[in-house]
Enzyme design. Structure first.
Site, PDB file in Angstrom:
ATOM      1  N   ARG A 110       0.850  -1.193   0.000  1.00  0.00           N
ATOM      2  CA  ARG A 110       0.000   0.000   0.000  1.00  0.00           C
ATOM      3  C   ARG A 110       0.887   1.244   0.000  1.00  0.00           C
ATOM      4  O   ARG A 110       0.648   2.197  -0.724  1.00  0.00           O
ATOM      5  CB  ARG A 110      -0.930  -0.020   1.210  1.00  0.00           C
ATOM      6  CG  ARG A 110      -2.179  -0.897   1.060  1.00  0.00           C
ATOM      7  CD  ARG A 110      -1.893  -2.317   0.595  1.00  0.00           C
ATOM      8  NE  ARG A 110      -3.085  -3.116   0.477  1.00  0.00           N
ATOM      9  CZ  ARG A 110      -3.496  -3.994   1.392  1.00  0.00           C
ATOM     10  NH1 ARG A 110      -2.790  -4.195   2.507  1.00  0.00           N
ATOM     11  NH2 ARG A 110      -4.590  -4.701   1.186  1.00  0.00           N
ATOM     12  N   ASP A 139       0.337  -7.060  -3.484  1.00  0.00           N
ATOM     13  CA  ASP A 139      -1.070  -6.787  -3.196  1.00  0.00           C
ATOM     14  C   ASP A 139      -1.680  -6.055  -4.385  1.00  0.00           C
ATOM     15  O   ASP A 139      -0.994  -5.768  -5.372  1.00  0.00           O
ATOM     16  CB  ASP A 139      -1.219  -5.963  -1.909  1.00  0.00           C
ATOM     17  CG  ASP A 139      -2.436  -6.415  -1.097  1.00  0.00           C
ATOM     18  OD1 ASP A 139      -3.564  -6.291  -1.631  1.00  0.00           O
ATOM     19  OD2 ASP A 139      -2.267  -6.906   0.027  1.00  0.00           O
ATOM     20  N   HIS A 210      -6.280 -10.374  -3.979  1.00  0.00           N
ATOM     21  CA  HIS A 210      -5.327  -9.258  -3.825  1.00  0.00           C
ATOM     22  C   HIS A 210      -4.254  -9.292  -4.922  1.00  0.00           C
ATOM     23  O   HIS A 210      -3.070  -9.106  -4.655  1.00  0.00           O
ATOM     24  CB  HIS A 210      -4.675  -9.299  -2.437  1.00  0.00           C
ATOM     25  CG  HIS A 210      -5.610  -8.871  -1.329  1.00  0.00           C
ATOM     26  ND1 HIS A 210      -6.080  -7.586  -1.214  1.00  0.00           N
ATOM     27  CD2 HIS A 210      -6.166  -9.577  -0.314  1.00  0.00           C
ATOM     28  CE1 HIS A 210      -6.885  -7.501  -0.159  1.00  0.00           C
ATOM     29  NE2 HIS A 210      -6.959  -8.701   0.399  1.00  0.00           N
ATOM     30  N   ASP A 273      -6.285 -14.913   1.710  1.00  0.00           N
ATOM     31  CA  ASP A 273      -7.364 -14.149   2.329  1.00  0.00           C
ATOM     32  C   ASP A 273      -8.155 -13.364   1.294  1.00  0.00           C
ATOM     33  O   ASP A 273      -7.664 -13.057   0.217  1.00  0.00           O
ATOM     34  CB  ASP A 273      -6.787 -13.178   3.371  1.00  0.00           C
ATOM     35  CG  ASP A 273      -5.859 -12.148   2.735  1.00  0.00           C
ATOM     36  OD1 ASP A 273      -5.027 -12.558   1.885  1.00  0.00           O
ATOM     37  OD2 ASP A 273      -5.945 -10.953   3.064  1.00  0.00           O
ATOM     38  N   GLU A 274      -9.384 -13.045   1.639  1.00  0.00           N
ATOM     39  CA  GLU A 274     -10.203 -12.074   0.919  1.00  0.00           C
ATOM     40  C   GLU A 274     -10.171 -12.274  -0.604  1.00  0.00           C
ATOM     41  O   GLU A 274      -9.858 -11.367  -1.360  1.00  0.00           O
ATOM     42  CB  GLU A 274      -9.758 -10.650   1.291  1.00  0.00           C
ATOM     43  CG  GLU A 274      -9.923 -10.374   2.781  1.00  0.00           C
ATOM     44  CD  GLU A 274      -9.391  -9.030   3.235  1.00  0.00           C
ATOM     45  OE1 GLU A 274      -9.912  -8.497   4.224  1.00  0.00           O
ATOM     46  OE2 GLU A 274      -8.434  -8.510   2.610  1.00  0.00           O
ATOM     47  N   TRP A 346      -6.130 -14.226  11.830  1.00  0.00           N
ATOM     48  CA  TRP A 346      -6.218 -12.763  11.935  1.00  0.00           C
ATOM     49  C   TRP A 346      -7.626 -12.291  12.286  1.00  0.00           C
ATOM     50  O   TRP A 346      -7.801 -11.244  12.902  1.00  0.00           O
ATOM     51  CB  TRP A 346      -5.739 -12.087  10.645  1.00  0.00           C
ATOM     52  CG  TRP A 346      -6.670 -12.182   9.472  1.00  0.00           C
ATOM     53  CD1 TRP A 346      -6.742 -13.188   8.551  1.00  0.00           C
ATOM     54  CD2 TRP A 346      -7.658 -11.220   9.073  1.00  0.00           C
ATOM     55  NE1 TRP A 346      -7.710 -12.916   7.611  1.00  0.00           N
ATOM     56  CE2 TRP A 346      -8.290 -11.712   7.912  1.00  0.00           C
ATOM     57  CE3 TRP A 346      -8.077  -9.995   9.592  1.00  0.00           C
ATOM     58  CZ2 TRP A 346      -9.312 -11.033   7.251  1.00  0.00           C
ATOM     59  CZ3 TRP A 346      -9.106  -9.306   8.937  1.00  0.00           C
ATOM     60  CH2 TRP A 346      -9.708  -9.826   7.778  1.00  0.00           C
ATOM     61  N   TYR A 371      -3.468  -5.699  15.535  1.00  0.00           N
ATOM     62  CA  TYR A 371      -3.500  -4.892  14.319  1.00  0.00           C
ATOM     63  C   TYR A 371      -3.007  -3.482  14.651  1.00  0.00           C
ATOM     64  O   TYR A 371      -3.752  -2.651  15.150  1.00  0.00           O
ATOM     65  CB  TYR A 371      -4.895  -4.904  13.688  1.00  0.00           C
ATOM     66  CG  TYR A 371      -4.992  -5.979  12.621  1.00  0.00           C
ATOM     67  CD1 TYR A 371      -4.482  -7.260  12.871  1.00  0.00           C
ATOM     68  CD2 TYR A 371      -5.536  -5.742  11.370  1.00  0.00           C
ATOM     69  CE1 TYR A 371      -4.514  -8.251  11.908  1.00  0.00           C
ATOM     70  CE2 TYR A 371      -5.582  -6.734  10.399  1.00  0.00           C
ATOM     71  CZ  TYR A 371      -5.062  -7.988  10.669  1.00  0.00           C
ATOM     72  OH  TYR A 371      -5.086  -8.974   9.715  1.00  0.00           O
ATOM     73  N   PHE A 372      -1.735  -3.249  14.343  1.00  0.00           N
ATOM     74  CA  PHE A 372      -1.096  -1.995  14.736  1.00  0.00           C
ATOM     75  C   PHE A 372      -1.439  -0.836  13.797  1.00  0.00           C
ATOM     76  O   PHE A 372      -0.951   0.281  13.978  1.00  0.00           O
ATOM     77  CB  PHE A 372       0.422  -2.172  14.826  1.00  0.00           C
ATOM     78  CG  PHE A 372       0.880  -2.955  16.040  1.00  0.00           C
ATOM     79  CD1 PHE A 372      -0.021  -3.559  16.901  1.00  0.00           C
ATOM     80  CD2 PHE A 372       2.234  -3.090  16.318  1.00  0.00           C
ATOM     81  CE1 PHE A 372       0.404  -4.276  18.009  1.00  0.00           C
ATOM     82  CE2 PHE A 372       2.677  -3.807  17.423  1.00  0.00           C
ATOM     83  CZ  PHE A 372       1.762  -4.396  18.276  1.00  0.00           C
ATOM     84  N   ASP A 373      -2.311  -1.085  12.793  1.00  0.00           N
ATOM     85  CA  ASP A 373      -2.822   0.032  11.996  1.00  0.00           C
ATOM     86  C   ASP A 373      -4.038   0.666  12.679  1.00  0.00           C
ATOM     87  O   ASP A 373      -4.546   1.681  12.214  1.00  0.00           O
ATOM     88  CB  ASP A 373      -3.165  -0.402  10.571  1.00  0.00           C
ATOM     89  CG  ASP A 373      -4.060  -1.628  10.500  1.00  0.00           C
ATOM     90  OD1 ASP A 373      -4.081  -2.423  11.459  1.00  0.00           O
ATOM     91  OD2 ASP A 373      -4.736  -1.817   9.464  1.00  0.00           O
ATOM     92  N   TRP A 421      -0.572  -2.970   8.535  1.00  0.00           N
ATOM     93  CA  TRP A 421      -1.047  -2.687   7.180  1.00  0.00           C
ATOM     94  C   TRP A 421      -0.945  -1.179   6.954  1.00  0.00           C
ATOM     95  O   TRP A 421      -1.238  -0.385   7.850  1.00  0.00           O
ATOM     96  CB  TRP A 421      -2.487  -3.167   7.021  1.00  0.00           C
ATOM     97  CG  TRP A 421      -2.637  -4.629   7.307  1.00  0.00           C
ATOM     98  CD1 TRP A 421      -3.156  -5.213   8.426  1.00  0.00           C
ATOM     99  CD2 TRP A 421      -2.234  -5.709   6.458  1.00  0.00           C
ATOM    100  NE1 TRP A 421      -3.104  -6.581   8.330  1.00  0.00           N
ATOM    101  CE2 TRP A 421      -2.546  -6.921   7.136  1.00  0.00           C
ATOM    102  CE3 TRP A 421      -1.635  -5.779   5.202  1.00  0.00           C
ATOM    103  CZ2 TRP A 421      -2.275  -8.174   6.584  1.00  0.00           C
ATOM    104  CZ3 TRP A 421      -1.376  -7.028   4.650  1.00  0.00           C
ATOM    105  CH2 TRP A 421      -1.702  -8.204   5.334  1.00  0.00           C
ATOM    106  N   THR A 422      -0.554  -0.781   5.742  1.00  0.00           N
ATOM    107  CA  THR A 422      -0.120   0.611   5.565  1.00  0.00           C
ATOM    108  C   THR A 422      -0.995   1.433   4.611  1.00  0.00           C
ATOM    109  O   THR A 422      -0.520   2.387   4.009  1.00  0.00           O
ATOM    110  CB  THR A 422       1.348   0.644   5.081  1.00  0.00           C
ATOM    111  OG1 THR A 422       1.452  -0.056   3.833  1.00  0.00           O
ATOM    112  CG2 THR A 422       2.269   0.019   6.113  1.00  0.00           C
TER     113      THR A 422
END
Length: 484
Positions: A110, A139, A210, A273-274, A346, A371-373, A421-422
């Protein structure tokens, strides 16, 4: 190298360097710090730190164990000494980690961060006794790995031509090119830098979802043929790899083949994922694959769920045949789990609990604690933009990775990690701010036995660690300074 590290660390605190030399056999030096291998220490990463009036001795079963003893000594010194005299209490510390897997993640898709910063990030992991760096490298918003076989991934897939401004859905874009990727040599350089610090680099290529950066580069790998673009938005998107297309599956194997030439890690993370199933439902190639492989709905899963499982299992067979193992996010439980897969949980801890009960190894990274975001405080008016949520240091500290499991099932929990996540983190200063001091709370969860944890004592100790952050120029959250 360990002795050289220790000399460097002392110099950072004391402003002078201790000379390093080999110890002669039978010698018992006084007025020295001695590093010694000792096979009687049981844990591979365990150490013994002994301080007497005449010397300091750090013993470990392995050099890695000695390295962690060095970190303890390093953190026992003042961040900046006011004189050349430091008094350490006489003591013997016997220490070993609770978990064998102690990791921190960084998303460079990101927003992209240069190699020098990645090394700084690894230095922080070393300070906190972590042994794995999870590098999220691909991604929708950018492909960050140099590929020799698929050069368009770098020519096209590494650059998005606009980025959403503010929160997702704002409708505003900056219309500016944004990109970057790491050369294979740079990635090998990072691997070597981490290895010196006993840190394994776990690379992640996200499959089969992704992957818009892949489809923008090679539209023939998608179900519709495009057009696609490297994604300017954050979120989850319907266009994913076409599992019915043998070319796309060959691409997966080719990229994994390139990856294992760069990264010696036993584990390769393949995402999982996703990945929406919507395109697969109407894609003739995917439906043919479902028919040819005899993939059927049942047990609460659709035939398309099992198509994703086919992709994961095929990637696993490819990697297992080359001596590697896969890790996937907990969505790989939606279908038939690849037989030897390790599950990274997660979406809370439920997926990890289920996987451990099924006999799979598990890494706990629940968004509830890791989740550090997320914001560090509920009072967000003066905080830099974050994705939402609230995760204070105290909540990170509360994580218990084996909760809900029997003693036997808990053996499948390899350890824990936090994810950064950024989407909303564009600068290295912002990365540091979201990381610190929550990283210290995570480190204690990973290393320390539950009966030794004490949040009130941690609050007091972490203030000393913050002086190291300050000395080394890291940006960190100050919320804990309101200690009570």
């Amino acid at each position: 190298r360990n002795a050289e590290f220790l000399s460097e660390y002392v110099a950072q605190s004391m402003n002078f360097a201790l000379p390093v030399r080999e110890q002669a056999e039978g010698e018992a030096p006084e007025h020295a710090i001695t590093l010694v291998l000792d096979s009687t220490i049981n844990n591979e990463e365990g150490y013994r730190l002994s301080v007497t009036e005449k010397s300091i001795r750090i013993e470990g079963r392995t050099e890695q164990g000695i390295f962690y003893g060095i970190q303890t000594l390093r953190k026992s010194l003042p961040a900046v000494a006011e004189s050349k005299s430091i008094l350490l209490p006489a003591a013997v510390v016997n220490d070993e980690p609770r978990f064998t897997y102690r990791a921190m993640h960084l998303d460079v898709c990101r927003h992209f961060f240069p190699v020098e910063f990645v090394k700084k990030y690894i230095d922080l992991l070393a300070l906190h006794n972590m042994n794995t760096f999870h590098w999220h490298l691909t991604d929708d918003q950018g492909w960050r790995i140099e590929s020799k076989k698929y050069p368009k991934l770098n020519e096209i897939g590494s650059v998005r031509h606009r980025t959403v401004v503010g929160y997702l859905g704002s409708g505003e874009y900056d219309n500016t090119d944004y990109g970057g990727y790491y050369t294979q040599e740079q990635m090998k350089e990072v691997v070597a830098y981490a290895a010196e610090r006993y840190i394994n680099v776990l690379p992640e290529i996200d499959l089969p979802g992704h992957t818009l950066s892949v489809l923008a580069s090679y539209p023939e790998f998608g179900c519709t043929g495009g057009p696609y673009e490297v994604c300017p938005d954050w979120g989850v998107f319907p266009d994913v790899l076409c599992i019915g297309n043998e070319q796309a599956m060959q691409f997966v194997e080719d990229i994994l083949g390139e990856l294992i030439e760069i990264f010696p890690s036993r584990y390769i993370h393949i995402g999982g994922d996703e990945a929406p199933r919507v395109r697969w439902k109407t894609c003739p190639k995917c439906q043919k694959r479902i028919a040819d492989e005899g993939l059927k709905a049942g047990g609460g899963f659709t035939a398309e769920d099992r198509l994703q499982s086919y992709c994961m299992q095929r990637a696993e067979r490819f990697l297992n045949a080359r001596g590697r193992s896969i890790i996937g996010w907990d969505e790989i439980l939606n279908g038939d789990v690849a037989p030897n897969a390790t599950v990274m949980s997660w979406q809370g801890s439920a997926g990890g609990i289920k996987a451990a009960q099924m006999g799979h190894d598990v890494i706990m990274a629940p968004n509830t604690h890791c989740y550090f975001d997320f914001y560090q405080t509920a009072d967000t008016k003066d905080e830099p933009l974050a994705i939402g949520g609230c995760l204070p240091v105290s909540k990170v500290y509360e994580l218990e990775p084996t909760a809900g499991l029997t003693e036997e099932q808990a053996k499948h929990v390899l350890g824990a990690q936090a994810n950064l996540w950024t989407e909303y983190i564009a600068t290295t200063e912002h990365v540091e701010y979201m990381l610190l001091p929550r990283l210290a709370a995570l480190a204690e969860v990973q290393w320390t036995a539950p009966d030794k944890k004490d949040y009130k004592k941690f609050e007091k100790r972490v203030v000393h660690l913050m002086e190291f952050y300050r000395r080394d120029g890291f940006n960190f959250g100050k919320h804990l300074y309101n200690l009570h």
